[in-house]
Design a protein around this motif. Structure first.
Motif, PDB file in Angstrom:
ATOM      1  N   ILE A  92     108.053   3.484 -67.396  1.00 16.24           N
ATOM      2  CA  ILE A  92     107.510   4.758 -67.877  1.00 16.24           C
ATOM      3  C   ILE A  92     106.813   4.573 -69.223  1.00 16.24           C
ATOM      4  N   PHE A  93     107.418   3.805 -70.116  1.00  8.97           N
ATOM      5  CA  PHE A  93     106.794   3.534 -71.407  1.00  8.97           C
ATOM      6  C   PHE A  93     105.453   2.829 -71.228  1.00  8.97           C
ATOM      7  N   THR A  94     105.395   1.857 -70.327  1.00  7.91           N
ATOM      8  CA  THR A  94     104.152   1.116 -70.062  1.00  7.91           C
ATOM      9  C   THR A  94     103.075   2.029 -69.492  1.00  7.91           C
ATOM     10  N   VAL A  95     103.432   2.908 -68.578  1.00  7.24           N
ATOM     11  CA  VAL A  95     102.460   3.828 -67.983  1.00  7.24           C
ATOM     12  C   VAL A  95     101.895   4.775 -69.043  1.00  7.24           C
ATOM     13  N   ILE A  96     102.746   5.329 -69.875  1.00  5.10           N
ATOM     14  CA  ILE A  96     102.277   6.237 -70.928  1.00  5.10           C
ATOM     15  C   ILE A  96     101.372   5.490 -71.908  1.00  5.10           C
ATOM     16  N   LEU A  97     101.752   4.299 -72.300  1.00  2.00           N
ATOM     17  CA  LEU A  97     100.924   3.491 -73.200  1.00  2.00           C
ATOM     18  C   LEU A  97      99.574   3.159 -72.569  1.00  2.00           C
ATOM     19  N   TYR A  98      99.571   2.819 -71.277  1.00  2.00           N
ATOM     20  CA  TYR A  98      98.326   2.521 -70.557  1.00  2.00           C
ATOM     21  C   TYR A  98      97.396   3.728 -70.540  1.00  2.00           C
TER      22      TYR A  98
END
Length: 167
Positions: free
Chosen positions: A51-57
């Motif tokens: 989830i953190f990676t998706v939001i950052l992307y």
């Protein structure tokens, strides 16, 4: 030939702060729910990282991708630009274009949100709605729609060329 690059979002501390707060809020809620359910596993850590990676992307994509709109004779071309790399995303003949209108029009809800085959976005509009347009084009017997952010000059050139093909 006329070409231009879409307006890139301005990176501000407000947007960065909001993104970080949203990210930490979601992660905090996930960990709180996991604590209440007594779920402590590696899967929770993987889901949190995902989830953190998706939001950052999504945040990085909003600020670092631009689009190049090119009008050569009767061809309208859109390229996606990431750093020094360009990727072709749309190539149309002007007579394929059926409509270009601002998304603030009342018809936008009915026209764009209708069930077209493909809906594409060639600009990023999280924090702005001004000067955003949608287009409808026909390829074969199917209609497609897209959202883009042309300048006033590009818009006038496109509409002028579309009028020559309507006659």
């Amino acid at each position: 030939m006329y070409q231009e690059v879409s307006k890139r979002q301005k990176l501000s501390w407000k947007h960065i702060g909001a993104g970080i707060l949203i990210c930490f809020g979601i992660l905090f809620l996930m960990n709180g729910v996991a604590y209440l359910v007594s779920l402590h596993s590696a899967w929770l850590d993987l889901i949190t990282i995902f989830i953190f990676t998706v939001i950052l992307y999504v945040l990085l994509r909003e600020y670092f991708i631009t689009y190049r709109y090119i009008l050569i004779d009767d061809e309208f071309i859109i390229h996606q630009v990431i750093g020094s790399k360009e990727k072709y995303v749309l190539h149309l003949h002007i007579k394929q274009l059926k409509k270009i209108a601002p998304i603030q029009e009342l018809a936008f809800e009915e026209e764009y949100l209708r069930s077209y085959v493909k809906k594409a976005r060639f600009c990023y509009t999280w924090f702005q709605k001004k000067d955003i347009y949608y287009g409808v084009y026909k390829e074969g017997n199917k209609e497609y729609s897209f959202i883009f952010q042309p300048s006033k000059k590009m818009l006038k050139l496109l509409q002028k060329k579309m009028l020559t093909f309507e006659e």
